[in-house]
Design an enzyme around this catalytic site. Sequence first.
Site, short mmCIF file in Angstrom:
data_model
loop_
_atom_site.label_atom_id
_atom_site.label_comp_id
_atom_site.label_asym_id
_atom_site.label_seq_id
_atom_site.Cartn_x
_atom_site.Cartn_y
_atom_site.Cartn_z
CG ASP A 92 -15.73 13.89 -16.25
OD1 ASP A 92 -15.40 15.13 -16.52
OD2 ASP A 92 -16.64 13.31 -16.11
CE LYS A 156 -18.18 10.10 -14.53
NZ LYS A 156 -17.29 10.51 -15.66
CE LYS A 185 -20.47 12.48 -16.10
NZ LYS A 185 -19.27 12.79 -16.93
#
Length: 227
Positions: A92, A156, A185
């Site tokens: 991430d 995300k 996400k």
Amino acid sequence: MTTEDLAHMFDHTFLKPYATKDDFKKLCNEAKSMGAAMVAINSEPVRLCKELLKESQVHVGAAISFPLGQTTLSVKLAETKQAILDGADEIDYVINIGKAKMHDWEYLKKEMQEIVTLCHENNVICKVIFENCYLDQCEIKKLSEIAKEIKPDFIKTSTGFGTGGATIEDVRLMKEIVGQEVQVKAAGGIRDWQTCLAMIEAGATRIGTSHSLNILKEYESIYKHQV
């Protein structure tokens, strides 16, 4: 949705700067017990968590250039490569937020392309963190359009360290842009089942939270009551 299905949507998170070995043991044990998708940690403890989770299906996820995103592309690539060598199953990374505010889309496209390529060459899932609290809707839309082209596995909403977390509106916008090409996400400020449900209904397929266990307990309580 079963409790197991819900648990497998969670990236069970502990990203505090004061995290100790005992914190990571607790995190990994919790993730294994619930069947989470991943533990979300900073990059240094990846090797430790990989060992703690070696006999489970739970992935180890490394946060890269976290939480500010203000490192060079070469540094982000080096950190990503090291995390993968240490055993990370997922990455991430935080975009260069300043470049987004300057609308330097070519830089961000190059950054995304190179990090996604490195991850995918190593069969590692890649998630791109926008940090939406600092962006306007047009900037979120443009980043989502770039992601639709480059195809990371996920985009995300947030690090959880900014001035705001995931919002239903942002998740919905991101999903509308990327469609089925990229998953979304939601992370940041998700502490209860109703908020979690709203994010899922808006299009999120992963939920980043340090409150996974409490959300699962609340979900089970509601489900049992309805039955």
